[in-house]
Design a protein around this motif. Structure first.
Motif, PDB file in Angstrom:
ATOM      1  N   ALA A 208     -13.421  -0.791 -13.708  1.00 30.33           N
ATOM      2  CA  ALA A 208     -14.162  -1.027 -12.468  1.00 30.33           C
ATOM      3  C   ALA A 208     -13.392  -1.895 -11.472  1.00 30.33           C
ATOM      4  N   LEU A 209     -12.409  -2.659 -11.949  1.00 30.17           N
ATOM      5  CA  LEU A 209     -11.675  -3.554 -11.058  1.00 30.17           C
ATOM      6  C   LEU A 209     -10.606  -2.792 -10.281  1.00 30.17           C
ATOM      7  N   ARG A 210     -10.540  -3.046  -8.976  1.00 30.04           N
ATOM      8  CA  ARG A 210      -9.544  -2.418  -8.112  1.00 30.04           C
ATOM      9  C   ARG A 210      -8.139  -2.805  -8.584  1.00 30.04           C
ATOM     10  N   PRO A 211      -7.228  -1.819  -8.786  1.00 31.18           N
ATOM     11  CA  PRO A 211      -5.890  -2.122  -9.308  1.00 31.18           C
ATOM     12  C   PRO A 211      -5.089  -3.037  -8.386  1.00 31.18           C
ATOM     13  N   LEU A 212      -4.053  -3.619  -8.968  1.00 25.96           N
ATOM     14  CA  LEU A 212      -3.141  -4.515  -8.264  1.00 25.96           C
ATOM     15  C   LEU A 212      -1.898  -3.718  -7.859  1.00 25.96           C
ATOM     16  N   SER A 213      -1.462  -3.848  -6.611  1.00 31.23           N
ATOM     17  CA  SER A 213      -0.270  -3.142  -6.133  1.00 31.23           C
ATOM     18  C   SER A 213       0.935  -4.073  -6.143  1.00 31.23           C
ATOM     19  N   VAL A 214       2.045  -3.576  -6.677  1.00 31.71           N
ATOM     20  CA  VAL A 214       3.301  -4.322  -6.676  1.00 31.71           C
ATOM     21  C   VAL A 214       4.386  -3.450  -6.059  1.00 31.71           C
ATOM     22  N   GLY A 215       5.437  -4.080  -5.572  1.00 37.57           N
ATOM     23  CA  GLY A 215       6.506  -3.300  -4.960  1.00 37.57           C
ATOM     24  C   GLY A 215       7.529  -4.174  -4.265  1.00 37.57           C
ATOM     25  N   TRP A 216       8.195  -3.579  -3.279  1.00 37.90           N
ATOM     26  CA  TRP A 216       9.304  -4.235  -2.605  1.00 37.90           C
ATOM     27  C   TRP A 216       8.906  -4.850  -1.274  1.00 37.90           C
ATOM     28  N   ALA A 217       9.572  -5.928  -0.924  1.00 36.55           N
ATOM     29  CA  ALA A 217       9.521  -6.495   0.414  1.00 36.55           C
ATOM     30  C   ALA A 217      10.953  -6.630   0.919  1.00 36.55           C
ATOM     31  N   VAL A 218      11.161  -6.284   2.180  1.00 34.29           N
ATOM     32  CA  VAL A 218      12.479  -6.405   2.810  1.00 34.29           C
ATOM     33  C   VAL A 218      12.271  -6.854   4.247  1.00 34.29           C
ATOM     34  N   ARG A 219      13.356  -7.275   4.878  1.00 35.84           N
ATOM     35  CA  ARG A 219      13.248  -7.587   6.305  1.00 35.84           C
ATOM     36  C   ARG A 219      13.135  -6.295   7.113  1.00 35.84           C
ATOM     37  N   ARG A 220      14.013  -5.326   6.830  1.00 35.03           N
ATOM     38  CA  ARG A 220      13.939  -4.023   7.495  1.00 35.03           C
ATOM     39  C   ARG A 220      14.498  -2.966   6.566  1.00 35.03           C
ATOM     40  N   TRP A 221      13.702  -1.945   6.273  1.00 30.91           N
ATOM     41  CA  TRP A 221      14.163  -0.884   5.374  1.00 30.91           C
ATOM     42  C   TRP A 221      15.359  -0.148   5.960  1.00 30.91           C
ATOM     43  N   ASP A 222      15.317   0.116   7.269  1.00 29.28           N
ATOM     44  CA  ASP A 222      16.399   0.901   7.852  1.00 29.28           C
ATOM     45  C   ASP A 222      17.695   0.115   7.974  1.00 29.28           C
TER      46      ASP A 222
ATOM     47  N   SER B   4      20.251 -14.673   2.712  1.00 24.43           N
ATOM     48  CA  SER B   4      20.902 -13.369   2.774  1.00 24.43           C
ATOM     49  C   SER B   4      20.424 -12.428   1.673  1.00 24.43           C
ATOM     50  N   LEU B   5      19.250 -12.688   1.105  1.00 25.31           N
ATOM     51  CA  LEU B   5      18.704 -11.789   0.096  1.00 25.31           C
ATOM     52  C   LEU B   5      18.417 -10.417   0.696  1.00 25.31           C
ATOM     53  N   ASP B   6      18.560  -9.387  -0.127  1.00 26.77           N
ATOM     54  CA  ASP B   6      18.291  -8.020   0.330  1.00 26.77           C
ATOM     55  C   ASP B   6      16.849  -7.613   0.081  1.00 26.77           C
ATOM     56  N   LEU B   7      16.356  -7.896  -1.127  1.00 24.25           N
ATOM     57  CA  LEU B   7      15.086  -7.370  -1.597  1.00 24.25           C
ATOM     58  C   LEU B   7      14.280  -8.464  -2.280  1.00 24.25           C
ATOM     59  N   ALA B   8      12.964  -8.309  -2.275  1.00 23.46           N
ATOM     60  CA  ALA B   8      12.097  -9.191  -3.050  1.00 23.46           C
ATOM     61  C   ALA B   8      11.023  -8.349  -3.711  1.00 23.46           C
ATOM     62  N   TRP B   9      10.809  -8.555  -5.006  1.00 23.90           N
ATOM     63  CA  TRP B   9       9.749  -7.856  -5.738  1.00 23.90           C
ATOM     64  C   TRP B   9       8.499  -8.720  -5.671  1.00 23.90           C
ATOM     65  N   ILE B  10       7.410  -8.137  -5.176  1.00 26.11           N
ATOM     66  CA  ILE B  10       6.226  -8.941  -4.875  1.00 26.11           C
ATOM     67  C   ILE B  10       4.950  -8.258  -5.355  1.00 26.11           C
ATOM     68  N   THR B  11       3.889  -9.041  -5.417  1.00 24.81           N
ATOM     69  CA  THR B  11       2.536  -8.500  -5.456  1.00 24.81           C
ATOM     70  C   THR B  11       2.106  -8.311  -4.007  1.00 24.81           C
ATOM     71  N   LEU B  12       1.790  -7.077  -3.624  1.00 28.82           N
ATOM     72  CA  LEU B  12       1.485  -6.800  -2.233  1.00 28.82           C
ATOM     73  C   LEU B  12       0.235  -7.530  -1.786  1.00 28.82           C
ATOM     74  N   GLY B  13       0.308  -8.077  -0.576  1.00 27.25           N
ATOM     75  CA  GLY B  13      -0.834  -8.808  -0.038  1.00 27.25           C
ATOM     76  C   GLY B  13      -0.941  -8.613   1.458  1.00 27.25           C
TER      77      GLY B  13
ATOM     78  N   GLU C  69       0.806   0.860  -8.884  1.00 27.99           N
ATOM     79  CA  GLU C  69      -0.511   0.235  -9.014  1.00 27.99           C
ATOM     80  C   GLU C  69      -0.750  -0.087 -10.478  1.00 27.99           C
ATOM     81  N   LEU C  70      -1.201  -1.325 -10.733  1.00 29.45           N
ATOM     82  CA  LEU C  70      -1.401  -1.787 -12.100  1.00 29.45           C
ATOM     83  C   LEU C  70      -2.892  -1.980 -12.360  1.00 29.45           C
ATOM     84  N   PRO C  71      -3.463  -1.239 -13.307  1.00 29.94           N
ATOM     85  CA  PRO C  71      -4.860  -1.476 -13.657  1.00 29.94           C
ATOM     86  C   PRO C  71      -4.999  -2.814 -14.379  1.00 29.94           C
ATOM     87  N   TRP C  72      -6.178  -3.403 -14.310  1.00 28.21           N
ATOM     88  CA  TRP C  72      -6.434  -4.675 -14.984  1.00 28.21           C
ATOM     89  C   TRP C  72      -6.907  -4.428 -16.408  1.00 28.21           C
ATOM     90  N   VAL C  73      -6.527  -5.330 -17.306  1.00 32.19           N
ATOM     91  CA  VAL C  73      -6.974  -5.268 -18.691  1.00 32.19           C
ATOM     92  C   VAL C  73      -7.439  -6.657 -19.127  1.00 32.19           C
TER      93      VAL C  73
END
Length: 300
Positions: A262-276, A141-150, A163-167
């Motif tokens: 030069a490295l493509r940044p990493l995207s992070v954000g939310w995952a849900v079953r349905r936003w609406d 019954s979780l609402d949200l999950a914080w993820i690395t987008l894939g 978006e997170l640049p690499w260091v």
């Protein structure tokens, strides 16, 4: 066919074992088996195949598992929303996170959300990977999950927040410590502290390096980004990590972070079953975290 039958069947498919589900539910293996047999009688097909180390769903079983998982998740969410309509602002928001998520992405947002919604409780469930967050989101019954987008995941919606640049993280006495940046060609052959091998962030880094024809060697591996930073600060190796919001490394201790533009940044954000289908409280929390992340300035 009952909802309990479907819940037990999904649990067996996930666990791969009747006995494991029986222990979890506090019942006998025979009782678990009866749930599955009732479904098989009503559908007219075999749903599980016995193997030396447990059971796996048949082709028909996989069809039913996918439909049942989606239906149960939707029903659980609907029941929670109905409770929140009754309770008003006294509901809860349940979030799956990684080991370093709350510290780097949510600390200010949690404080702001608590001020705005004092009657709503926050519940955090720690998962070791984005894959674990997806599974937790789909199975509970979780609402949200914080993820690395894939890659897309069936039944899950992903939304990028930052978006997170690499260091390159090194100790201040490292030969590269004084550099304003490091080019891709200079990364070739560097021996690094490895990010969790099966993580989405490690896969993203490997893909970004492959685009540039760069390969790393590894001395050791860690479970999360903070551990990689700690080992680099102790002089036990170098690490390529995302530049995290709120990370004050340039002025702290012996750690130095060198941009890798030069490295493509990493995207992070939310995952849900349905936003609406998110409850007002869950949507408010997701928006508060997104606002906080946009305002935070990572080291570059």
């Amino acid at each position: 066919m009952t909802l309990d039958d479907l819940r037990v069947f999904v649990a067996v498919c996930r666990a791969g074992s009747l006995s494991a589900v029986a222990r979890e539910l506090g019942c006998t293996q025979s009782a678990v088996s009866q749930h599955v047999k009732r479904l098989e009688r009503e559908t007219g097909v075999g749903l599980l195949e016995r193997q030396p180390r447990g059971v796996v769903p048949t082709r028909a079983g996989r069809v039913l598992e996918a439909a049942a998982t989606e239906g149960i998740a939707g029903l659980d969410l609907a029941l929670r929303q109905l409770r929140e309509l009754v309770d008003g602002e006294s509901g809860s928001v349940r979030v799956a996170t990684g080991a370093t998520t709350v510290r780097h992405f949510m600390s200010d947002a949690v404080v702001a959300f608590r001020r705005r919604h004092p009657g709503v409780s926050l519940e955090f469930r720690t998962e070791s990977s984005s894959r674990g967050c997806f599974d937790a989101l789909a199975d509970s019954s979780l609402d949200l999950a914080w993820i690395t987008l894939g890659a897309p995941v069936r039944g899950i919606e992903q939304r990028a927040v930052r978006e997170l640049p690499w260091v390159l993280a090194v100790r201040d006495d490292d030969p590269l410590a004084a550099r304003p940046s490091v080019e891709a060609a200079e990364l070739q052959g560097l021996r690094l502290i490895r990010l969790p091998p099966n993580s989405t962030s490690a896969a993203h880094l490997d893909a970004a390096c492959a685009e540039l024809g760069v390969r790393f060697a590894f001395d050791t591996s860690v479970a999360d980004w903070d551990t990689a930073l700690l080992l680099a600060e102790l002089g036990l190796g170098r690490a390529v990590v995302p530049s995290l919001p709120g990370l004050d490394a340039p002025g702290r201790g012996n750690l130095r972070l060198i941009p890798l533009p030069a490295l493509r940044p990493l995207s992070v954000g939310w995952a849900v079953r349905r936003w609406d289908a998110l409850s007002p409280s869950a949507r408010a929390f997701a928006d508060t975290v997104a606002e906080s992340c946009r305002d935070a300035v990572p080291y570059e």
